[in-house]
Scaffold this motif. Structure first.
Motif, PDB file in Angstrom:
ATOM      1  N   ILE A   1      47.375  69.510  68.035  1.00 30.52           N
ATOM      2  CA  ILE A   1      48.080  69.228  66.780  1.00 30.52           C
ATOM      3  C   ILE A   1      47.086  68.619  65.799  1.00 30.52           C
ATOM      4  O   ILE A   1      46.522  67.547  66.054  1.00 30.52           O
ATOM      5  N   THR A   2      46.856  69.286  64.702  1.00 28.44           N
ATOM      6  CA  THR A   2      45.877  68.814  63.713  1.00 28.44           C
ATOM      7  C   THR A   2      46.523  68.002  62.595  1.00 28.44           C
ATOM      8  O   THR A   2      45.915  67.055  62.092  1.00 28.44           O
ATOM      9  N   GLU A   3      47.730  68.369  62.187  1.00 27.51           N
ATOM     10  CA  GLU A   3      48.459  67.594  61.178  1.00 27.51           C
ATOM     11  C   GLU A   3      49.323  66.568  61.910  1.00 27.51           C
ATOM     12  O   GLU A   3      50.383  66.900  62.444  1.00 27.51           O
ATOM     13  N   LEU A   4      48.864  65.316  61.941  1.00 28.60           N
ATOM     14  CA  LEU A   4      49.503  64.306  62.784  1.00 28.60           C
ATOM     15  C   LEU A   4      50.699  63.653  62.105  1.00 28.60           C
ATOM     16  O   LEU A   4      50.840  62.422  62.071  1.00 28.60           O
ATOM     17  N   THR A   5      51.569  64.451  61.555  1.00 27.43           N
ATOM     18  CA  THR A   5      52.813  63.953  60.976  1.00 27.43           C
ATOM     19  C   THR A   5      53.845  65.074  60.992  1.00 27.43           C
ATOM     20  O   THR A   5      53.500  66.260  61.059  1.00 27.43           O
ATOM     21  N   ASN A   6      55.108  64.685  60.978  1.00 27.28           N
ATOM     22  CA  ASN A   6      56.223  65.626  60.862  1.00 27.28           C
ATOM     23  C   ASN A   6      56.233  66.691  61.957  1.00 27.28           C
ATOM     24  O   ASN A   6      56.502  67.852  61.712  1.00 27.28           O
ATOM     25  N   PHE A   7      55.947  66.276  63.208  1.00 30.02           N
ATOM     26  CA  PHE A   7      56.109  67.210  64.319  1.00 30.02           C
ATOM     27  C   PHE A   7      57.068  66.605  65.343  1.00 30.02           C
ATOM     28  O   PHE A   7      57.258  65.387  65.390  1.00 30.02           O
ATOM     29  N   PRO A   8      57.706  67.463  66.161  1.00 31.22           N
ATOM     30  CA  PRO A   8      58.714  66.968  67.102  1.00 31.22           C
ATOM     31  C   PRO A   8      58.113  66.449  68.397  1.00 31.22           C
ATOM     32  O   PRO A   8      57.058  66.917  68.849  1.00 31.22           O
ATOM     33  N   VAL A   9      58.798  65.504  68.995  1.00 26.80           N
ATOM     34  CA  VAL A   9      58.487  65.016  70.336  1.00 26.80           C
ATOM     35  C   VAL A   9      59.802  64.998  71.110  1.00 26.80           C
ATOM     36  O   VAL A   9      60.811  64.463  70.636  1.00 26.80           O
ATOM     37  N   GLY A  10      59.806  65.600  72.289  1.00 28.53           N
ATOM     38  CA  GLY A  10      61.015  65.639  73.098  1.00 28.53           C
ATOM     39  C   GLY A  10      61.219  64.355  73.873  1.00 28.53           C
ATOM     40  O   GLY A  10      60.254  63.723  74.322  1.00 28.53           O
ATOM     41  N   ILE A  11      62.477  63.956  74.026  1.00 28.80           N
ATOM     42  CA  ILE A  11      62.836  62.804  74.856  1.00 28.80           C
ATOM     43  C   ILE A  11      63.884  63.286  75.857  1.00 28.80           C
ATOM     44  O   ILE A  11      64.937  63.794  75.471  1.00 28.80           O
ATOM     45  N   TYR A  12      63.571  63.113  77.141  1.00 32.58           N
ATOM     46  CA  TYR A  12      64.424  63.647  78.203  1.00 32.58           C
ATOM     47  C   TYR A  12      64.564  62.584  79.288  1.00 32.58           C
ATOM     48  O   TYR A  12      63.787  62.539  80.240  1.00 32.58           O
TER      49      TYR A  12
ATOM     50  N   SER B   1      50.511  54.926  68.494  1.00 34.51           N
ATOM     51  CA  SER B   1      49.076  55.148  68.288  1.00 34.51           C
ATOM     52  C   SER B   1      48.493  55.982  69.418  1.00 34.51           C
ATOM     53  O   SER B   1      47.708  56.909  69.193  1.00 34.51           O
ATOM     54  N   GLY B   2      48.888  55.665  70.656  1.00 31.77           N
ATOM     55  CA  GLY B   2      48.405  56.443  71.793  1.00 31.77           C
ATOM     56  C   GLY B   2      48.915  57.864  71.770  1.00 31.77           C
ATOM     57  O   GLY B   2      48.183  58.811  72.104  1.00 31.77           O
ATOM     58  N   LEU B   3      50.159  58.039  71.362  1.00 31.30           N
ATOM     59  CA  LEU B   3      50.731  59.378  71.304  1.00 31.30           C
ATOM     60  C   LEU B   3      49.992  60.255  70.294  1.00 31.30           C
ATOM     61  O   LEU B   3      49.732  61.442  70.544  1.00 31.30           O
ATOM     62  N   LEU B   4      49.622  59.685  69.149  1.00 34.79           N
ATOM     63  CA  LEU B   4      48.874  60.465  68.152  1.00 34.79           C
ATOM     64  C   LEU B   4      47.510  60.893  68.701  1.00 34.79           C
ATOM     65  O   LEU B   4      47.038  62.005  68.422  1.00 34.79           O
ATOM     66  N   ARG B   5      46.896  60.021  69.467  1.00 34.91           N
ATOM     67  CA  ARG B   5      45.610  60.382  70.080  1.00 34.91           C
ATOM     68  C   ARG B   5      45.779  61.558  71.045  1.00 34.91           C
ATOM     69  O   ARG B   5      44.967  62.505  71.034  1.00 34.91           O
ATOM     70  N   LEU B   6      46.830  61.516  71.851  1.00 35.09           N
ATOM     71  CA  LEU B   6      47.084  62.628  72.773  1.00 35.09           C
ATOM     72  C   LEU B   6      47.400  63.913  72.013  1.00 35.09           C
ATOM     73  O   LEU B   6      46.950  65.002  72.403  1.00 35.09           O
ATOM     74  N   ALA B   7      48.177  63.788  70.945  1.00 34.12           N
ATOM     75  CA  ALA B   7      48.532  64.968  70.155  1.00 34.12           C
ATOM     76  C   ALA B   7      47.288  65.650  69.604  1.00 34.12           C
ATOM     77  O   ALA B   7      47.175  66.884  69.600  1.00 34.12           O
ATOM     78  N   ARG B   8      46.347  64.851  69.172  1.00 38.93           N
ATOM     79  CA  ARG B   8      45.106  65.396  68.601  1.00 38.93           C
ATOM     80  C   ARG B   8      44.188  65.959  69.683  1.00 38.93           C
ATOM     81  O   ARG B   8      43.642  67.059  69.532  1.00 38.93           O
TER      82      ARG B   8
ATOM     83  N   THR C   1      58.281  72.316  71.035  1.00 44.52           N
ATOM     84  CA  THR C   1      57.916  70.964  71.461  1.00 44.52           C
ATOM     85  C   THR C   1      56.678  70.994  72.344  1.00 44.52           C
ATOM     86  O   THR C   1      56.676  71.628  73.401  1.00 44.52           O
ATOM     87  N   ARG C   2      55.634  70.282  71.907  1.00 48.07           N
ATOM     88  CA  ARG C   2      54.375  70.225  72.659  1.00 48.07           C
ATOM     89  C   ARG C   2      54.256  68.977  73.522  1.00 48.07           C
ATOM     90  O   ARG C   2      53.488  68.956  74.481  1.00 48.07           O
ATOM     91  N   ILE C   3      54.984  67.932  73.153  1.00 47.09           N
ATOM     92  CA  ILE C   3      54.910  66.668  73.889  1.00 47.09           C
ATOM     93  C   ILE C   3      56.314  66.277  74.322  1.00 47.09           C
ATOM     94  O   ILE C   3      57.245  66.268  73.515  1.00 47.09           O
ATOM     95  N   LEU C   4      56.454  65.960  75.611  1.00 45.96           N
ATOM     96  CA  LEU C   4      57.744  65.550  76.158  1.00 45.96           C
ATOM     97  C   LEU C   4      57.592  64.186  76.818  1.00 45.96           C
ATOM     98  O   LEU C   4      56.700  63.983  77.648  1.00 45.96           O
ATOM     99  N   VAL C   5      58.461  63.251  76.441  1.00 50.14           N
ATOM    100  CA  VAL C   5      58.520  61.938  77.088  1.00 50.14           C
ATOM    101  C   VAL C   5      59.753  61.964  77.987  1.00 50.14           C
ATOM    102  O   VAL C   5      60.872  62.168  77.506  1.00 50.14           O
ATOM    103  N   ALA C   6      59.542  61.755  79.295  1.00 44.75           N
ATOM    104  CA  ALA C   6      60.632  61.974  80.245  1.00 44.75           C
ATOM    105  C   ALA C   6      60.614  60.932  81.351  1.00 44.75           C
ATOM    106  O   ALA C   6      59.576  60.334  81.658  1.00 44.75           O
ATOM    107  N   SER C   7      61.771  60.715  81.949  1.00 48.97           N
ATOM    108  CA  SER C   7      61.839  59.895  83.156  1.00 48.97           C
ATOM    109  C   SER C   7      61.289  60.711  84.322  1.00 48.97           C
ATOM    110  O   SER C   7      61.328  61.942  84.314  1.00 48.97           O
TER     111      SER C   7
END
Length: 715
Positions: A130-141, A118-125, A183-189
Motif C-alpha cells: 500500500i503506497t497511499e497510506l490513507t483511506n484504505f480498509p482494514v478488516g476486523i474479525y 503507527s505499526g499498522l502503517l509500517r506493515l501496510a507500506r 482487504t489487504r490487512i485483517l486484525v483477528a482473534s
C-alpha cells in the motif's frame, strides 16, 4: 440534504459540552412528540413528520467543534483521560474462574491506538504493497474485546476505515466481504485465523494477518507456540502473521503523526445482517455517526452520564453496538466486555454491575422468562406477593404513571435487581427487532428502571426512532429522533394507506444526516434504496399515532399468500404467540401458497416446558436435561398439548382464523447463528429457515390440522 437545514445542539460560541451538560428531551404528558409539517402531504404519501424539538432543523452534531468520532475521543481524553474506559476479565486457570474486571484508562487507550496505528502503517507500506497510506480498509474479525476498540480508534486516527466481520459469519461470507472490499490487512482473534487461512487461496488481496492474541508464551514447549503451529501454513499461503503486541511495539519505535478523518470520510463499511441473500456493504461516514450520537445522547435520560457503566456483549460488528460504544466514549464512561460466552453473560453482569443494558428482544424474552419463574410463577407466598406487586405496577403504568412504587420497589424489584446484578441499573434499551408490549411492561415493572424501545437500521447508524423514557405506553418505537424526518408511503397491495382511519399507515421513509451514503460498489442497490426526493425506503410498514409515535406493524416484502388468497404477515403472528404462551421463547410461522393453513417451528422455554411435558407424559423431565427435552418435543401428545395451550393463550387476540397455527414442531433451540437461521443480532433468516426445516414443514402439511386431534389416529 433537501428541504431541511442542519443545526447543532450547542452553538459554536458555547464550550464543548461535558457529559452532564446534555439535557434529555422530554415532552409533557399527553402532548405530541412529533407533528406533521404543514403543506407536505402528497398523493400516496403522508405529511413529513419531525420531532417537536427539531422543527426548525435536524440535528447533525452536539457541538460544531466535534464533527468526527476521532475529535470526540480526543476531547474525552483531554477532559477525562484518567477515567476508566475499557474493562475485561482474565481467565484464572488454577481456579477455573474469571477475574474481577481490569480497566484501561482513556489516556492509556489513546496511547495504544497511536502505537498500533503507527505499526499498522509500517506493515501496510512494507508488506501489503500500500503506497497511499490513507483511506484504505482494514478488516476486523473478532468477538468484542479491547483490541477491537483499539484497532477501530487507530484507524480513525490515521484516516482509515474498518470493514467489520461478524465472529459467526462463516467462511463464505468472510470471503465475499474481504474480496469485495479488497482487504489487504485483517486484525483477528486467534480462533478465527485458521478459518481465514483455510480459504486464503480465495483471498488474493489479503497480505497481512494481525493476531489479537499473543503468538508465543514462556510456557510454550519448543516448536509448539501458536506462531510455530501456524508458520508453515502462513508461509505457503503468502501471508505475513504478526501479533497485536508486536505491531504496537513497532509503532512505539517509530511513531507517526495522526492523519485525522474529515466528517464526510468513511468511518466503516458495515455489512447488513443478511436475512436474505448476500450482505450489502453500508458505507457510513463520521457525519452519520455524529448525527446519530447527538440524537441518541439527547433522547436517552441518564443520571451522572460520566459514571455510566455499559456491558458489551452484542457484536461490535453490528451498528447497534457501535452506537452504544460511541455514546460511552462521548460521555467518558466505562465499557466492560463480557468474557466471550453468551450463555454466561449473567456472570459478567454480576461482576460488572452495569448501569445501562443494551439488548435485543430474544435475550430480553429469556430474561423475562427467568424472572417470571422465580417470581410471579413461583408457588406459595412468594408467587402471590410477586403477582400483587406486578399488577400494582402494571395498573399504575396503565393509568399514566411510571410503574414505580416505594413499597414494591423496595420489597420486590430491589431483590430482583440484586439477584441479576442489576442493582445499579438505570436503563435497558432494546432494538434490532420488535419486542412485545407485555414483555416491555413486565421488565419495566420488575427492574424498576426505564426500558425504552428504539428503531434503526444499519443504513441509519442504528437510530431513527426512540421512545421517551417517561412514556410507559407499550407497542411503539417512539417519535422520530431529532436528527431525522419521516413520512409514510402507501402500500396499496397490502391495504396500507396514508389516509387510513385511525392514523396514516404505509412504508416508513427516512431522511436526514444519519442516513448512509451508499452501498459499497452497488450503485443499483443504492438507487433502489432511495426515491427521487432522497428518502430512504426502509421496507418496514408503520403507523403513526396522534402523538407522532411510530408503530412498526409489518414488512413490505415479508408476507405471503395462502391458497384461499389470504395475505399473512408472519412476524406479527409470531409475536402474538410468544407473548401469549410461556411455554415457548422463539417462533417461526410459515405458510405454503398451495396450503390453506399455517404451520410453525417453536423453541421451548425449558423452565416452563419441562414441568408441562412431565404432566403430559407422566414422567419427570428436568429443565437442564437436553436429551430428555428433545425427546419430549418429538412426542405427538406433547405437540398436541402445546398447540392446545398456545391456542388458548391467543384466543383473545385479534388473530383471524387463517392467521392461527394449525400444526407445529417444537424444539429445544431451533434458531441460532451457528446453524445459520438467525443473524448475529437474532433476526430470523426466513428463507434459510424454510430450506432448513423443509422436511418438517412437509411433514406437518402431510399430517394436517393438529388442532382437530386426528393425527394420532392416523399413525
Amino acid at each position: 440534504m433537501a428541504d431541511a437545514k442542519l443545526v447543532s445542539v450547542f452553538p459554536v460560541t458555547a464550550p464543548i459540552p461535558t457529559a452532564d451538560d446534555i439535557i434529555s428531551i422530554e415532552t409533557p404528558q399527553g402532548q405530541p412528540m412529533a407533528i406533521p409539517l404543514p403543506g407536505t402531504q402528497a398523493p400516496g404519501y403522508s405529511p413529513i413528520y419531525r420531532n417537536v424539538h427539531s422543527l426548525d432543523g435536524l440535528i447533525d452534531v452536539l457541538h460544531p467543534a466535534v464533527q468526527t468520532l476521532y475529535e470526540g475521543f480526543e476531547n474525552t481524553v483531554r477532559t477525562r483521560g484518567d477515567a476508566k474506559f475499557l474493562g475485561h476479565r482474565e481467565y484464572i486457570p488454577e481456579y477455573k474462574t474469571w477475574s474481577a474486571y481490569k480497566w484501561e484508562s482513556y489516556s492509556r487507550v489513546a496511547e495504544r491506538r497511536t502505537d498500533f496505528g503507527s505499526g499498522l502503517l509500517r506493515l501496510a507500506r512494507d508488506f501489503a504493497g500500500i503506497t497511499e497510506l490513507t483511506n484504505f480498509p482494514v478488516g476486523i474479525y473478532a468477538p468484542n474485546r479491547p483490541e477491537w476498540i483499539i484497532t477501530d480508534f487507530a484507524l480513525q486516527a490515521y484516516g482509515l476505515y474498518a470493514v467489520t466481520l461478524y465472529d459467526s459469519l462463516g467462511p463464505d461470507a468472510s470471503e465475499y466481504i474481504m474480496n469485495l472490499t479488497e482487504t489487504r490487512i485483517l486484525v483477528a482473534s486467534i480462533n478465527n485465523i485458521p478459518e481465514i487461512l483455510a480459504i486464503k487461496s480465495q483471498l488474493p488481496y489479503l497480505k497481512i494477518i494481525i493476531s489479537m492474541d499473543d503468538l508465543e508464551s514462556p510456557l510454550d514447549m519448543p516448536g509448539h507456540s501458536k506462531r510455530s503451529l501456524l508458520k508453515t501454513w502462513t508461509a505457503t499461503q503468502d501471508v505475513k502473521l504478526f501479533s497485536f503486541s508486536e505491531v504496537e511495539k513497532m509503532g512505539r519505535d517509530d511513531l507517526v503523526p495522526h492523519h485525522p478523518p474529515l466528517p464526510n470520510g468513511i468511518l466503516t463499511i458495515n455489512f447488513t445482517s443478511g436475512t436474505t441473500g448476500r450482505p450489502k456493504g453500508v458505507v457510513l461516514t463520521h457525519a452519520n455517526a455524529l448525527a446519530a450520537l447527538a440524537a441518541c445522547s439527547c433522547h436517552l435520560a441518564f443520571e451522572h452520564r460520566a459514571q455510566i457503566i455499559v456491558i458489551s456483549y452484542l457484536p461490535l460488528a453490528h451498528i447497534y453496538e457501535r452506537l452504544t460504544l460511541a455514546q460511552v466514549m462521548c460521555f467518558g464512561a466505562a465499557y466492560g466486555f463480557f468474557h466471550g460466552q453468551v450463555l454466561e453473560v449473567l456472570d459478567d453482569i454480576k461482576a460488572l454491575r452495569p448501569t445501562v443494558f443494551p439488548s435485543v428482544p430474544r435475550l430480553l424474552n429469556r430474561v423475562e422468562e427467568a424472572v417470571r419463574v422465580k417470581t410471579v410463577n413461583a408457588p406459595g407466598m412468594a408467587g402471590a406477593i410477586s403477582r400483587k406487586a406486578l399488577q400494582s405496577k402494571l395498573d399504575d403504568m396503565a393509568n399514566g404513571g411510571q410503574g414505580r412504587s416505594v413499597l414494591w420497589d423496595a420489597l420486590w424489584s430491589r431483590k430482583i435487581r440484586k439477584n441479576a446484578g442489576f442493582d445499579r441499573l438505570q436503563v435497558i434499551t432494546t432494538g434490532s427487532a420488535p419486542i412485545t408490549g407485555d414483555t416491555l411492561q413486565f421488565l419495566r415493572a420488575a427492574f424498576a428502571c426505564n426500558v425504552v424501545q428504539g428503531y434503526g437500521l444499519t443504513e441509519s447508524f442504528a437510530f431513527g426512532l426512540l421512545g421517551e423514557p417517561t412514556d410507559k405506553t407499550p407497542d411503539h418505537c417512539g417519535p422520530p429522533a431529532i436528527s431525522v424526518e419521516i413520512r409514510l408511503r402507501d402500500v396499496p397491495e397490502m391495504n396500507y394507506r396514508s389516509t387510513d382511519e385511525g392514523g396514516p399507515r404505509g412504508e416508513l421513509l427516512m431522511r436526514g444526516p444519519i442516513i448512509f451514503r451508499e452501498y459499497y460498489k452497488a450503485p443499483d442497490k443504492t438507487a433502489e434504496a432511495f426515491d427521487k426526493d432522497g428518502w430512504f425506503l426502509t421496507g418496514d410498514v408503520a403507523k403513526i399515532d396522534s402523538r407522532g409515535r411510530v408503530h412498526i406493524i409489518d414488512r413490505v416484502k415479508n408476507f405471503f399468500k395462502l391458497s384461499q388468497g389470504e395475505y399473512v404477515a408472519p412476524e406479527q403472528i409470531e409475536n402474538v404467540y410468544i407473548a401469549g404462551s410461556d411455554l415457548i421463547s422463539t417462533a417461526f410461522v410459515h405458510g405454503d401458497s398451495v396450503q390453506s393453513f399455517l404451520v410453525g417451528i417453536f423453541g421451548v422455554n425449558p423452565d416452563n416446558f419441562a414441568p408441562f411435558a412431565s404432566r403430559v407424559l407422566g414422567s419427570h423431565i428436568s429443565p437442564t436435561d437436553q436429551h430428555a427435552l428433545a425427546a419430549a418435543c418429538d412426542q405427538i401428545a406433547v405437540r398436541e398439548a402445546v398447540l392446545k395451550n398456545m391456542s388458548k393463550a391467543v384466543a383473545r387476540s385479534k388473530l383471524q382464523g387463517f392467521e392461527k397455527v394449525k400444526n407445529l414442531m417444537i424444539k429445544v433451540e431451533p434458531f441460532t447463528p451457528e446453524n445459520g437461521l438467525v443473524t448475529p443480532t437474532m433476526k430470523t433468516k426466513r428463507n434459510e429457515c424454510v430450506k432448513y426445516y423443509r422436511a418438517d414443514i412437509d411433514r406437518m402439511y402431510a399430517e394436517g390440522d393438529l388442532t382437530k386431534g386426528t393425527i394420532r389416529s392416523k399413525l
